[in-house]
Design a protein around this motif. Structure first.
Motif, PDB file in Angstrom:
ATOM      1  N   ASP A 188      -3.578 -34.674 -30.837  1.00 47.02           N
ATOM      2  CA  ASP A 188      -2.411 -34.301 -31.620  1.00 47.02           C
ATOM      3  C   ASP A 188      -1.178 -34.336 -30.707  1.00 47.02           C
ATOM      4  OD1 ASP A 188      -0.602 -33.450 -33.417  1.00 47.02           O
ATOM      5  OD2 ASP A 188      -1.406 -31.408 -33.630  1.00 47.02           O
ATOM      6  N   PHE A 189      -0.299 -35.313 -30.947  1.00 47.98           N
ATOM      7  CA  PHE A 189       0.869 -35.471 -30.095  1.00 47.98           C
ATOM      8  C   PHE A 189       1.887 -34.359 -30.310  1.00 47.98           C
ATOM      9  CE2 PHE A 189      -0.803 -39.780 -30.343  1.00 47.98           C
ATOM     10  CZ  PHE A 189      -0.784 -40.128 -29.004  1.00 47.98           C
ATOM     11  N   SER A 190       1.846 -33.725 -31.459  1.00 50.59           N
ATOM     12  CA  SER A 190       2.853 -32.709 -31.757  1.00 50.59           C
ATOM     13  C   SER A 190       2.691 -31.445 -30.935  1.00 50.59           C
ATOM     14  CB  SER A 190       2.795 -32.350 -33.253  1.00 50.59           C
ATOM     15  OG  SER A 190       1.515 -31.791 -33.568  1.00 50.59           O
ATOM     16  N   GLN A 191       1.495 -31.238 -30.304  1.00 44.81           N
ATOM     17  CA  GLN A 191       1.259 -30.023 -29.527  1.00 44.81           C
ATOM     18  C   GLN A 191       1.692 -30.148 -28.072  1.00 44.81           C
ATOM     19  OE1 GLN A 191       0.296 -27.333 -31.066  1.00 44.81           O
ATOM     20  NE2 GLN A 191       0.123 -28.454 -33.012  1.00 44.81           N
ATOM     21  N   THR A 192       2.249 -31.298 -27.697  1.00 49.61           N
ATOM     22  CA  THR A 192       2.620 -31.522 -26.300  1.00 49.61           C
ATOM     23  C   THR A 192       4.022 -31.015 -26.022  1.00 49.61           C
ATOM     24  OG1 THR A 192       1.263 -33.513 -26.316  1.00 49.61           O
ATOM     25  CG2 THR A 192       2.812 -33.265 -24.490  1.00 49.61           C
ATOM     26  N   ASP A 193       4.160 -30.255 -24.952  1.00 49.79           N
ATOM     27  CA  ASP A 193       5.471 -29.774 -24.529  1.00 49.79           C
ATOM     28  C   ASP A 193       6.038 -30.789 -23.530  1.00 49.79           C
ATOM     29  OD1 ASP A 193       7.728 -28.446 -23.956  1.00 49.79           O
ATOM     30  OD2 ASP A 193       6.782 -26.641 -23.147  1.00 49.79           O
ATOM     31  N   TYR A 194       6.847 -31.713 -24.024  1.00 48.33           N
ATOM     32  CA  TYR A 194       7.307 -32.814 -23.187  1.00 48.33           C
ATOM     33  C   TYR A 194       8.329 -32.366 -22.149  1.00 48.33           C
ATOM     34  CZ  TYR A 194       5.193 -35.392 -27.008  1.00 48.33           C
ATOM     35  OH  TYR A 194       4.322 -35.858 -27.931  1.00 48.33           O
ATOM     36  N   GLU A 195       9.050 -31.311 -22.439  1.00 52.20           N
ATOM     37  CA  GLU A 195      10.063 -30.873 -21.475  1.00 52.20           C
ATOM     38  C   GLU A 195       9.423 -30.367 -20.192  1.00 52.20           C
ATOM     39  OE1 GLU A 195      12.557 -28.065 -23.341  1.00 52.20           O
ATOM     40  OE2 GLU A 195      13.436 -29.495 -24.771  1.00 52.20           O
ATOM     41  N   GLU A 196       8.212 -29.778 -20.303  1.00 48.19           N
ATOM     42  CA  GLU A 196       7.526 -29.320 -19.086  1.00 48.19           C
ATOM     43  C   GLU A 196       6.998 -30.497 -18.288  1.00 48.19           C
ATOM     44  OE1 GLU A 196       4.521 -26.591 -20.162  1.00 48.19           O
ATOM     45  OE2 GLU A 196       5.888 -25.061 -20.968  1.00 48.19           O
ATOM     46  N   ILE A 197       6.577 -31.570 -18.980  1.00 49.64           N
ATOM     47  CA  ILE A 197       6.015 -32.718 -18.269  1.00 49.64           C
ATOM     48  C   ILE A 197       7.116 -33.496 -17.559  1.00 49.64           C
ATOM     49  CG2 ILE A 197       4.746 -34.874 -18.563  1.00 49.64           C
ATOM     50  CD1 ILE A 197       3.363 -33.634 -20.935  1.00 49.64           C
ATOM     51  N   TYR A 198       8.176 -33.850 -18.293  1.00 54.97           N
ATOM     52  CA  TYR A 198       9.270 -34.618 -17.689  1.00 54.97           C
ATOM     53  C   TYR A 198      10.561 -34.227 -18.394  1.00 54.97           C
ATOM     54  CZ  TYR A 198      11.015 -38.446 -14.835  1.00 54.97           C
ATOM     55  OH  TYR A 198      11.655 -39.186 -13.882  1.00 54.97           O
ATOM     56  N   PRO A 199      11.387 -33.404 -17.778  1.00 56.22           N
ATOM     57  CA  PRO A 199      12.567 -32.870 -18.480  1.00 56.22           C
ATOM     58  C   PRO A 199      13.627 -33.923 -18.802  1.00 56.22           C
ATOM     59  CG  PRO A 199      12.599 -32.255 -16.166  1.00 56.22           C
ATOM     60  CD  PRO A 199      11.263 -32.882 -16.409  1.00 56.22           C
ATOM     61  N   ALA A 237       6.150 -43.545 -26.254  1.00 59.80           N
ATOM     62  CA  ALA A 237       5.528 -44.223 -25.113  1.00 59.80           C
ATOM     63  C   ALA A 237       4.034 -43.941 -25.061  1.00 59.80           C
ATOM     64  CB  ALA A 237       6.212 -43.778 -23.819  1.00 59.80           C
ATOM     65  N   CYS A 238       3.628 -42.682 -25.271  1.00 61.53           N
ATOM     66  CA  CYS A 238       2.201 -42.342 -25.268  1.00 61.53           C
ATOM     67  C   CYS A 238       1.459 -43.071 -26.395  1.00 61.53           C
ATOM     68  CB  CYS A 238       2.025 -40.830 -25.402  1.00 61.53           C
ATOM     69  SG  CYS A 238       2.617 -39.877 -23.981  1.00 61.53           S
ATOM     70  N   GLU A 239       2.047 -43.084 -27.566  1.00 55.28           N
ATOM     71  CA  GLU A 239       1.399 -43.758 -28.686  1.00 55.28           C
ATOM     72  C   GLU A 239       1.279 -45.259 -28.432  1.00 55.28           C
ATOM     73  OE1 GLU A 239       3.760 -42.748 -32.017  1.00 55.28           O
ATOM     74  OE2 GLU A 239       2.878 -40.749 -32.280  1.00 55.28           O
ATOM     75  N   ASP A 240       2.302 -45.850 -27.830  1.00 56.43           N
ATOM     76  CA  ASP A 240       2.243 -47.279 -27.537  1.00 56.43           C
ATOM     77  C   ASP A 240       1.133 -47.602 -26.549  1.00 56.43           C
ATOM     78  OD1 ASP A 240       4.306 -47.693 -29.241  1.00 56.43           O
ATOM     79  OD2 ASP A 240       5.863 -47.786 -27.694  1.00 56.43           O
ATOM     80  N   ILE A 241       0.972 -46.749 -25.515  1.00 51.79           N
ATOM     81  CA  ILE A 241      -0.067 -46.998 -24.503  1.00 51.79           C
ATOM     82  C   ILE A 241      -1.453 -46.888 -25.111  1.00 51.79           C
ATOM     83  CG2 ILE A 241      -1.065 -46.112 -22.371  1.00 51.79           C
ATOM     84  CD1 ILE A 241       1.762 -45.255 -21.539  1.00 51.79           C
ATOM     85  N   LEU A 242      -1.721 -45.812 -25.872  1.00 54.60           N
ATOM     86  CA  LEU A 242      -3.035 -45.642 -26.478  1.00 54.60           C
ATOM     87  C   LEU A 242      -3.329 -46.718 -27.517  1.00 54.60           C
ATOM     88  CD1 LEU A 242      -3.221 -41.760 -26.872  1.00 54.60           C
ATOM     89  CD2 LEU A 242      -4.494 -43.184 -25.287  1.00 54.60           C
ATOM     90  N   ARG A 243      -2.334 -47.089 -28.277  1.00 53.63           N
ATOM     91  CA  ARG A 243      -2.548 -48.124 -29.284  1.00 53.63           C
ATOM     92  C   ARG A 243      -2.854 -49.465 -28.619  1.00 53.63           C
ATOM     93  NH1 ARG A 243       1.746 -47.416 -31.714  1.00 53.63           N
ATOM     94  NH2 ARG A 243       0.990 -45.913 -33.234  1.00 53.63           N
TER      95      ARG A 243
END
Length: 412
Positions: free
Chosen positions: A16-27, A37-43
Motif C-alpha cells: 500500500d503506497f498510501s502508508q509511506t511517509d515520503y518526507e521521512e525518506i527523502y524530504p 517513481a516507486c510505482e514505475d519501478i515495480l511495474r
C-alpha cells in the motif's frame, strides 16, 4: 546454493503506497513524484518478469505552439531582401521557443561585461534557458512545452535537469546543442563564442588555446562546432540587384621554397587553389565552394538562388554568358579598366572577398580544401550580422548553436 523464489504478484497487491511517509525518506522529493517513481519501478519489474501485461502508451496532447514546432514544415523558399535575423533563425527545432527574441535575455556590450555576469556554469545555463525557452522548458524528446516539468536534483544540487511530464525522459537546455556532453565549462564556451562572433576576422585555435587554457586540438574542435552551427540553413532566393563573383583561395608560388614550387599556377589554375563562388544582395552574402568556375556550375547555382527576372551584376568572365535569357544581366568589364556602370558594380562582393582572404592569410594562415566551406560560412555569417550590436550578435549565435557535431564526423 538453492535459488530463492519470491512471489512478486502477491507482494505487489498487498503493498500500500498510501502508508509511506515520503518526507521521512527523502524530504526534497514531492510525495506524488516519489510515489510515481516507486510505482514505475515495480511495474517495470513485473512486466519484465511476465507477471503483468505492458499497458498501452497514453496519447500525449501538445499545446498549439508545440504542435507548430514538432510538425515537419514544407520547404518554403524565402524571398530576399529580408533581415539577417530572419534568414539565420531556424525555428523548426522543437527545443526552441516559438517566439525567440534577442533581447529576451541580457544584452552584453563587451566580453568584459559578459565575464562579470556569466562567470559560472549556473549563470551561463540560466542565460541560455532564458534565450531558448523564455521560462517554459521544452522537452527535446517529445516537444512538450510546460512551465511545471519535474526538476531533478543531483546530490541535492539543481544543475538544470528536468524530467518531462509527458514522456518521462530527462533533459536539459544543452540537449541537442554544441554543449551537449561537453567537458568544457559553459563559461569557456561563452567566451569562445563571443570572440568568434565579434572579431571581424575570426580567432585562431592557438589564440583561443592560450586564452581558455585548453589544448589546441580542443580549441579547434570548439571553433569547428561553432562554424557548423552558424552556417546558412534556410532555403531562400535573392530578389533584386544581385552581385556575383568568384575567387580562388590557396597558396602562391612566391611563398613556397624552391623545392615546393608548382609550375603554371597563375590565374584560374586549380593545381594549388580552390574556387569559391559568392553572391551579394542587399547586404546579405552567400558563398559556396565549387569544383570549377565553368558556366554550367555557376549558372546552376544562380538559377537555384536568384529569382527569375532579377538583375545580375558580374564581371566579364565567360562563365556568366547566357544569363540574359532569364535575368537582366549587367557586365562590368574589368579588363577594360571599368569598375562601375551607372549604379551597377561588383565592389560589394569583392570587398567581402578581401575580408575573407585577409582573415585566412592573417589569422588562420592555411585552410584545407576539406574544411574551406566552414571558414566561408563563418565569414559570411559575421558579414550578414555586422549591423547588430555585439550583445545581439552573441545572443543570436547562442540561439543558433543547436546542431551537435561530433569529432569523428568532423575528421571523417
Amino acid at each position: 546454493m538453492a535459488s530463492i523464489k519470491y512471489d512478486f504478484t502477491t507482494r505487489y497487491n498487498e503493498y500500500d503506497f498510501s502508508q509511506t511517509d515520503y518526507e521521512e525518506i527523502y524530504p526534497d522529493f514531492e510525495p506524488n513524484s516519489f510515489q510515481e517513481a516507486c510505482e514505475d519501478i515495480l511495474r517495470y519489474l513485473l512486466i519484465k518478469w511476465g507477471l503483468e501485461e505492458a499497458p498501452e502508451p497514453a496519447p500525449i496532447v501538445f499545446p498549439d505552439p508545440v504542435k507548430l514546432l514538432t510538425t515537419c514544415l514544407k520547404k518554403i523558399r524565402k524571398t530576399l531582401p529580408i533581415t539577417p535575423k530572419s534568414i539565420i533563425f531556424n525555428k523548426t527545432k522543437m527545443s526552441k521557443h516559438p517566439d525567440i527574441e534577442l533581447d529576451t535575455a541580457q544584452i552584453f556590450k563587451s566580453v568584459y561585461d559578459m565575464g562579470k555576469t556569466l562567470n559560472n556554469d549556473k549563470a551561463c545555463r540560466e542565460h541560455l534557458e532564458k534565450l531558448r525557452w523564455n521560462g517554459e522548458p521544452i522537452c527535446p524528446h517529445c516537444g512538450s512545452q510546460r512551465d511545471n516539468h519535474y526538476r531533478i536534483k543531483k546530490r541535492g544540487e539543481d544543475k538544470g535537469y528536468y524530467k518531462c511530464k509527458d514522456c518521462r525522459l530527462p533533459f536539459s537546455v544543452t540537449i541537442g546543442t554544441i554543449f551537449e556532453k561537453s567537458t568544457i565549462p559553459l563559461d569557456k564556451w561563452f567566451i569562445a563564442i563571443f570572440k568568434f562572433t565579434t572579431n571581424r576576422k575570426g580567432i585562431s585555435s592557438y589564440e583561443l588555446m592560450r586564452e581558455l587554457g585548453v589544448t589546441q586540438k580542443t580549441a579547434w574542435f570548439m571553433l569547428s562546432r561553432i562554424r557548423n552551427s552558424v552556417r546558412m540553413r534556410d532555403d531562400f532566393e535573392f530578389d533584386g540587384i544581385t552581385q556575383v563573383d568568384e575567387t580562388y583561395v590557396g597558396g602562391k608560388n612566391k611563398n613556397r621554397s624552391k623545392g615546393k614550387k608548382v609550375d603554371n599556377t597563375q590565374g584560374r589554375s586549380l593545381k594549388t587553389k580552390t574556387p569559391v563562388f559568392g553572391m551579394l544582395n542587399n547586404g546579405i552574402v552567400y558563398t559556396q565552394v565549387i569544383k570549377n568556375a565553368r558556366g554550367k556550375t555557376l549558372k546552376g547555382i544562380i538559377d537555384g538562388k536568384v529569382k527569375k527576372g532579377s538583375t545580375i551584376v558580374s564581371d566579364g568572365w565567360r562563365g556568366y554568358r547566357g544569363l540574359e535569357k532569364h535575368y537582366s544581366h549587367e557586365v562590368i568589364k574589368h579588363n577594360l579598366g571599368l569598375f562601375k556602370k551607372g549604379s551597377y558594380h561588383t565592389n560589394g562582393i569583392e570587398g567581402f572577398w578581401g575580408i575573407l582572404k585577409r582573415g585566412i592569410v592573417g589569422i588562420y594562415h592555411f585552410t584545407s580544401d576539406k574544411h574551406l566551406h566552414r571558414y566561408c560560412d563563418e565569414f559570411a555569417y559575421r558579414y550578414n550580422i555586422r549591423t547588430m550590436s555585439l550583445g545581439e550578435q552573441f545572443n543570436l549565435t547562442l540561439i543558433n548553436c543547436d546542431e551537435r557535431l561530433r569529432y569523428k564526423e568532423l575528421i571523417a
